[in-house]
Scaffold this motif. Structure first.
Motif, PDB file in Angstrom:
ATOM      1  N   LEU A  87       0.819  -1.215   0.000  1.00 17.21           N
ATOM      2  CA  LEU A  87       0.000   0.000   0.000  1.00 17.21           C
ATOM      3  C   LEU A  87       0.852   1.264   0.000  1.00 17.21           C
ATOM      4  O   LEU A  87       0.538   2.248  -0.675  1.00 17.21           O
ATOM      5  CB  LEU A  87      -0.936  -0.004   1.215  1.00 17.21           C
ATOM      6  N   ILE A  88       1.950   1.242   0.772  1.00 15.64           N
ATOM      7  CA  ILE A  88       2.833   2.413   0.832  1.00 15.64           C
ATOM      8  C   ILE A  88       3.353   2.755  -0.555  1.00 15.64           C
ATOM      9  O   ILE A  88       3.386   3.929  -0.957  1.00 15.64           O
ATOM     10  CB  ILE A  88       3.988   2.164   1.817  1.00 15.64           C
ATOM     11  N   TYR A  89       3.744   1.749  -1.307  1.00 15.62           N
ATOM     12  CA  TYR A  89       4.312   2.010  -2.636  1.00 15.62           C
ATOM     13  C   TYR A  89       3.233   2.201  -3.704  1.00 15.62           C
ATOM     14  O   TYR A  89       3.458   2.890  -4.691  1.00 15.62           O
ATOM     15  CB  TYR A  89       5.273   0.890  -3.013  1.00 15.62           C
ATOM     16  N   GLN A  90       2.071   1.630  -3.482  1.00 15.25           N
ATOM     17  CA  GLN A  90       0.983   1.789  -4.446  1.00 15.25           C
ATOM     18  C   GLN A  90       0.390   3.196  -4.401  1.00 15.25           C
ATOM     19  O   GLN A  90       0.067   3.787  -5.432  1.00 15.25           O
ATOM     20  CB  GLN A  90      -0.122   0.762  -4.169  1.00 15.25           C
ATOM     21  N   TYR A  91       0.250   3.733  -3.178  1.00 15.27           N
ATOM     22  CA  TYR A  91      -0.433   5.014  -3.003  1.00 15.27           C
ATOM     23  C   TYR A  91       0.523   6.127  -2.574  1.00 15.27           C
ATOM     24  O   TYR A  91       0.167   6.986  -1.778  1.00 15.27           O
ATOM     25  CB  TYR A  91      -1.548   4.862  -1.963  1.00 15.27           C
ATOM     26  N   SER A  92       1.714   6.130  -3.122  1.00 12.94           N
ATOM     27  CA  SER A  92       2.670   7.174  -2.751  1.00 12.94           C
ATOM     28  C   SER A  92       2.372   8.480  -3.479  1.00 12.94           C
ATOM     29  O   SER A  92       1.755   8.492  -4.549  1.00 12.94           O
ATOM     30  CB  SER A  92       4.105   6.727  -3.059  1.00 12.94           C
ATOM     31  N   GLU A  93       2.813   9.569  -2.900  1.00 13.83           N
ATOM     32  CA  GLU A  93       2.659  10.887  -3.524  1.00 13.83           C
ATOM     33  C   GLU A  93       3.434  10.982  -4.834  1.00 13.83           C
ATOM     34  O   GLU A  93       3.177  11.860  -5.655  1.00 13.83           O
ATOM     35  CB  GLU A  93       3.126  11.981  -2.559  1.00 13.83           C
ATOM     36  N   LEU A  94       4.373  10.069  -5.039  1.00 20.60           N
ATOM     37  CA  LEU A  94       5.192  10.058  -6.253  1.00 20.60           C
ATOM     38  C   LEU A  94       4.629   9.101  -7.305  1.00 20.60           C
ATOM     39  O   LEU A  94       5.252   8.895  -8.342  1.00 20.60           O
ATOM     40  CB  LEU A  94       6.628   9.665  -5.902  1.00 20.60           C
ATOM     41  N   GLY A  95       3.467   8.534  -7.032  1.00 17.83           N
ATOM     42  CA  GLY A  95       2.855   7.608  -7.971  1.00 17.83           C
ATOM     43  C   GLY A  95       2.949   6.165  -7.511  1.00 17.83           C
ATOM     44  O   GLY A  95       3.481   5.868  -6.438  1.00 17.83           O
ATOM     45  N   ASP A  96       2.430   5.262  -8.301  1.00 13.66           N
ATOM     46  CA  ASP A  96       2.430   3.834  -7.998  1.00 13.66           C
ATOM     47  C   ASP A  96       3.804   3.254  -8.332  1.00 13.66           C
ATOM     48  O   ASP A  96       4.218   3.221  -9.491  1.00 13.66           O
ATOM     49  CB  ASP A  96       1.341   3.147  -8.827  1.00 13.66           C
ATOM     50  N   LEU A  97       4.511   2.795  -7.295  1.00 11.35           N
ATOM     51  CA  LEU A  97       5.884   2.306  -7.462  1.00 11.35           C
ATOM     52  C   LEU A  97       5.985   0.785  -7.444  1.00 11.35           C
ATOM     53  O   LEU A  97       7.091   0.235  -7.459  1.00 11.35           O
ATOM     54  CB  LEU A  97       6.781   2.882  -6.354  1.00 11.35           C
ATOM     55  N   ARG A  98       4.865   0.106  -7.460  1.00  8.98           N
ATOM     56  CA  ARG A  98       4.901  -1.362  -7.332  1.00  8.98           C
ATOM     57  C   ARG A  98       5.653  -2.045  -8.474  1.00  8.98           C
ATOM     58  O   ARG A  98       6.193  -3.142  -8.290  1.00  8.98           O
ATOM     59  CB  ARG A  98       3.472  -1.910  -7.267  1.00  8.98           C
ATOM     60  N   GLU A  99       5.691  -1.416  -9.619  1.00  9.82           N
ATOM     61  CA  GLU A  99       6.353  -2.046 -10.775  1.00  9.82           C
ATOM     62  C   GLU A  99       7.841  -2.278 -10.537  1.00  9.82           C
ATOM     63  O   GLU A  99       8.466  -3.089 -11.223  1.00  9.82           O
ATOM     64  CB  GLU A  99       6.177  -1.175 -12.024  1.00  9.82           C
ATOM     65  N   TYR A 100       8.410  -1.575  -9.569  1.00  8.63           N
ATOM     66  CA  TYR A 100       9.851  -1.687  -9.329  1.00  8.63           C
ATOM     67  C   TYR A 100      10.215  -2.801  -8.347  1.00  8.63           C
ATOM     68  O   TYR A 100      11.396  -3.046  -8.113  1.00  8.63           O
ATOM     69  CB  TYR A 100      10.398  -0.361  -8.809  1.00  8.63           C
ATOM     70  N   PHE A 101       9.209  -3.453  -7.744  1.00 15.57           N
ATOM     71  CA  PHE A 101       9.493  -4.463  -6.724  1.00 15.57           C
ATOM     72  C   PHE A 101       9.122  -5.864  -7.202  1.00 15.57           C
ATOM     73  O   PHE A 101       8.094  -6.062  -7.853  1.00 15.57           O
ATOM     74  CB  PHE A 101       8.738  -4.141  -5.434  1.00 15.57           C
ATOM     75  N   THR A 102       9.969  -6.807  -6.843  1.00 12.67           N
ATOM     76  CA  THR A 102       9.748  -8.203  -7.219  1.00 12.67           C
ATOM     77  C   THR A 102       9.031  -8.975  -6.118  1.00 12.67           C
ATOM     78  O   THR A 102       8.170  -9.801  -6.393  1.00 12.67           O
ATOM     79  CB  THR A 102      11.095  -8.887  -7.528  1.00 12.67           C
ATOM     80  N   SER A 103       9.392  -8.711  -4.854  1.00 14.30           N
ATOM     81  CA  SER A 103       8.764  -9.456  -3.761  1.00 14.30           C
ATOM     82  C   SER A 103       8.842  -8.665  -2.457  1.00 14.30           C
ATOM     83  O   SER A 103       9.577  -7.668  -2.351  1.00 14.30           O
ATOM     84  CB  SER A 103       9.419 -10.830  -3.584  1.00 14.30           C
ATOM     85  N   TYR A 104       8.066  -9.134  -1.481  1.00 13.78           N
ATOM     86  CA  TYR A 104       7.943  -8.458  -0.185  1.00 13.78           C
ATOM     87  C   TYR A 104       8.078  -9.482   0.935  1.00 13.78           C
ATOM     88  O   TYR A 104       7.553 -10.591   0.833  1.00 13.78           O
ATOM     89  CB  TYR A 104       6.578  -7.771  -0.066  1.00 13.78           C
ATOM     90  N   PHE A 105       8.742  -9.083   2.013  1.00 17.48           N
ATOM     91  CA  PHE A 105       8.911  -9.950   3.179  1.00 17.48           C
ATOM     92  C   PHE A 105       8.540  -9.168   4.437  1.00 17.48           C
ATOM     93  O   PHE A 105       8.895  -7.998   4.579  1.00 17.48           O
ATOM     94  CB  PHE A 105      10.362 -10.420   3.307  1.00 17.48           C
ATOM     95  N   ASP A 106       7.824  -9.847   5.349  1.00 18.60           N
ATOM     96  CA  ASP A 106       7.543  -9.240   6.645  1.00 18.60           C
ATOM     97  C   ASP A 106       8.055 -10.170   7.741  1.00 18.60           C
ATOM     98  O   ASP A 106       8.819 -11.104   7.453  1.00 18.60           O
ATOM     99  CB  ASP A 106       6.054  -8.902   6.801  1.00 18.60           C
ATOM    100  N   THR A 107       7.634  -9.958   8.966  1.00 17.59           N
ATOM    101  CA  THR A 107       8.203 -10.747  10.066  1.00 17.59           C
ATOM    102  C   THR A 107       7.682 -12.184  10.096  1.00 17.59           C
ATOM    103  O   THR A 107       8.023 -12.934  11.015  1.00 17.59           O
ATOM    104  CB  THR A 107       7.925 -10.063  11.419  1.00 17.59           C
ATOM    105  N   ALA A 108       6.898 -12.574   9.106  1.00 18.92           N
ATOM    106  CA  ALA A 108       6.559 -14.002   8.974  1.00 18.92           C
ATOM    107  C   ALA A 108       7.822 -14.827   8.732  1.00 18.92           C
ATOM    108  O   ALA A 108       7.867 -16.024   9.068  1.00 18.92           O
ATOM    109  CB  ALA A 108       5.567 -14.216   7.835  1.00 18.92           C
ATOM    110  N   VAL A 109       8.865 -14.201   8.151  1.00 20.52           N
ATOM    111  CA  VAL A 109      10.136 -14.922   7.961  1.00 20.52           C
ATOM    112  C   VAL A 109      11.002 -14.848   9.202  1.00 20.52           C
ATOM    113  O   VAL A 109      12.027 -15.525   9.295  1.00 20.52           O
ATOM    114  CB  VAL A 109      10.942 -14.394   6.750  1.00 20.52           C
TER     115      VAL A 109
END
Length: 242
Positions: free
Chosen positions: A155-177
């Protein structure tokens, strides 16, 4: 040779102030109303109960002050766990900036409503899009590792003031790892990326996280952004910007 950038968010790609002055208050204000219609799984509810009872046993004043005298056994300063106490408890955890999975999950869903309604726009440092694009152009994949839930990260990268930045990311990790200060977490991430740790460059603002990543062989850069918390002396590479 670096094949992957692994990026923290708070204090690295987004200002600490955005998280603490915008996201946390937004979630705290809407916590009680949101939880009225939210159903925890049995597993998640048990996690909350265990964490709650652990805090209750400590009897820390900030924790106890969240609850009314009617809810508090005044002689023993102990609470019986009740799901009706969760909103107040989660507000307390937000104040403490506790990295607790069920809380992060709920926060992510509250923020989703805020982003989609237009009430929230995320602040991302202006040098981030160019850095991500340049990395991509060089064949380097960008990934996120943050204590916030994967949903909240996107959400942070999708709704940024600089536009949707999701295209630049391949994957996401949280504390589940695993926790960000635990070396095993970085070993798991390297395994999931199918790369040797020395092919991954980790960007963070916290020395203890840098030490954990470095201990498994990752290259590390510490960001020294305005408003970041001063760190103990270290020998890691320091960047003021990307």
């Amino acid at each position: 040779m670096v094949k992957h950038n692994l990026l923290d968010i708070e204090g690295t790609t987004a200002p600490i102030a955005f998280v603490h002055q915008v996201l946390f208050p937004y979630a705290k204000k809407r916590m009680e109303e949101f939880l009225k219609g939210y159903q925890f799984s049995e597993v998640k509810l048990k996690e909350v109960q265990i964490e709650f009872e652990k805090d209750c046993s400590i009897r820390e004043e900030g924790f106890l002050s969240r609850f009314t005298k009617a809810e508090l056994k005044t002689k023993t300063k102990v609470l019986d766990f009740d799901s009706n106490l969760i909103p107040s408890y989660f507000e307390y955890l937000i104040e403490k900036d506790r990295k607790f999975g069920p809380l992060k999950e709920v926060q992510g869903k509250i923020w989703k409503e805020g982003y989609e309604s237009g009430e929230i726009k995320s602040t991302v440092y202006s040098d981030v899009p160019g850095f991500l694009k340049n990395a991509q152009d060089l064949g380097i994949q960008n990934h996120v590792y943050s204590s916030g839930s994967v949903e909240a990260q996107i959400l942070i990268y999708q709704y940024s003031e600089l536009g949707d930045l999701r295209e630049y990311f391949t994957s996401y990790f949280d504390t589940a790892v695993g926790g960000k200060r635990e070396k095993e977490s970085y070993e798991k991430i390297a395994n999931q990326l199918g790369s040797a740790p020395n092919e991954i460059r980790f960007f963070t603002d916290i020395v203890e996280e840098a030490e954990a990543a470095s201990s498994v062989g990752m290259e590390v850069v510490i960001l020294n952004r305005p408003g970041n918390i001063p760190q103990k002396p270290h020998s890691f590479l320091i960047w003021d910007h990307f």
